[in-house]
Each structure stands twice: as C-alpha cells, then as structure tokens.
Design an enzyme around this catalytic site. Sequence first.
Site: not given
Length: 346
Positions: A171, A245, A342
């Site tokens: 990520r 998420s 995230e």
Amino acid sequence: MPSSIALPRVLENYSIQSLNTFGIDVKARYFVEIRSIEQYHLILNSGTYSHVPHIFLGGGSNVLLTQDLNALVVKVAIDGIEVIKEDDQHVWVRAGAGVVWHDFVQYTVSHQWAGIENLSLIPGTVGAAPMQNIGAYGVEIKDTFDHLQAFNLFNYTLETFDTTACQFGYRESYFKHQGKGKYLIAYVCFKLNKVAEAQTSYGAIQEVLHAKSITHPSIQDVSNAVIEIRQSKLPDPKEIGNSGSFFKNPTLKVAQATELMEKYPNIPHYPVSGSSDIKFPAGWLIEQAGWKGFREGDAGVHAKQALVLVNYGQATGKQILALSEQIKQSILSKFGVALETEVNIL
C-alpha cells in the site's frame, strides 16, 4: 497550448461531501474538475490559485477529511481507455487517471485480458491505484503495472515512471512519500495477459467457485467471485459512509510474530513474499479486542468487517479519526502491535 481548450470553471466554498466515500461534509475554498492535463496547465499558468495548496481528488475512496480545506481541490476526471501495444501473448492498455477503477477492470475482463480481475469492485480511480499499490485476493497493482505518466508540478512536463521508479511497497509508492505534492498522475498503463491464467489461490475465491461447482474458472468467474465476496463483507459507501479498509495489515519480524502466535495459537497469519516477515490481518486483531460493531454517535466499526470504520450519517472526520486512534491504542496495549492507517488523513 491549443486555443480550443478553455480555462475550467473554479467554484468557491464548495462542499465535497458527495466526492468522498465517507460522506464527510467539508468545504473546499476552491474546487475545479479537470478533464485533461492541458486544463490544469491553464490553471497553473493563470497564477490565480498559486497562493493555496493544490489537493488532487480521484474517487475520494481513500481519504478521511477532518476539516475544511483551504486549498484548490482538483477533481481529476481524465478519461479514456486505449490499447497502445500488443503481441501474441500480451496487451498494453492505458487508461486516464479519472476512469473508475472497477469500470476499467470490467473492461479488461470483457476483452479476456487477464491480470487485474482479482481487483474487481475496489473503489476509486485508475490514477489512485498505483499511488496506493492497491491489492486484494493475492494480487497487487505492481504485478501488472507497466508505466504511468505524471505531470510535474514544478517544470510542467509529463514524465514517465516505470515499476522501479514507482518504488511499490505494501500500500505504498513513491507518490505517497518522496513524490507527494510533486506530481499529478495522468495516465496509467498495464501489461495484461491474452492467455488467461486465473489466480484462484486465495481461499475465499476457491470457496465461492466450489459452491458454484466451477472447476475451470474463467477470469469472468474470478471477477464475479471477488465481487460476491466484497459485497458480502464490505458496506456500500452509497448506503453507509466508509473508505474500505481503514488500517493496513501489520507485518512483523519473525521474533515478534512468533511470540504473538505462541500467545494466540489461532491467529491467522501469512508469509510475506520475498521476506521472512509475517503478515497478520488487522481486522482479526480489532475484532478480538472487542471493537467489531462498536458505535459512538454516528462513528463506528462495521458490524461485519472490523477493518472498516463507518459514518452512519452525521459523523465528522475528527470523530472518526478519534475512534481510529482509540482502536490503535487498544491493539497496541493488547497485542503489542502498532497499526498503521491505510487512508490518507486531511
């Protein structure tokens, strides 16, 4: 600069509630939607908005807005999908940064080009995909990424970045760190397979295919399975505000991972490719700490997926951020694991 391109209209004190999937009602001091790099170039040349930061917005699906933005918010709506090269086995497909990611995936699946079908139904736009190195069900952007073109905000040139230059991580990418605030991603190109090899190693995909008695899945079958899984686990932002998420799955060194697994023998864990590190699902940690389904006012943790923080209606970005900090402290106290967000906090 072609004279046929007009300076796009810039709006003032514009609510971007409908442009972020959390549905947070904040205002941008200035707002503009651009459909080409040339339009943005005109804005820069005008000098009118050089006194404020420029913030780029794609699908608004990976951002938590905690305050009004004293900035020019640029909605990137560069469109278009085209094949720029192909051979017997591969096709190179380029898409504008403003193309909806799921629409792009479905376009490639409909043409039987394999490689990103496991990334079906991920919210956001094509331009945001490499920035975040989005991934799901055993596949990441970097696996099929060929190159991108980004507009340099300092010398006004279009530069090309290959996989190495993008510095992809979990990520992560160059554009979230050293390149942050320096570039506007305009186009992204993927190298996809004409000879389909469905990626079905992820357990949940296998379960769905088995339930449907599909033994030789096509990439359309895999895409459909992923869509079914995501719809069963994740709330639709159109119904409940969320950004998917909220936290990254933590990756631990062997010593800490071993200690955690000895203390919690049932904890799910996965090896990290190319490393001795071990990854643990943040959702499991959050659920075990008792946060699943928690709600305080209109800020909460989703009842079906503890990794997802939600806005039930009128929550502010600061309230959701405060909840995320409580969760992080709780996980650190219980498991000794430091969670990372995230989503991007603005």
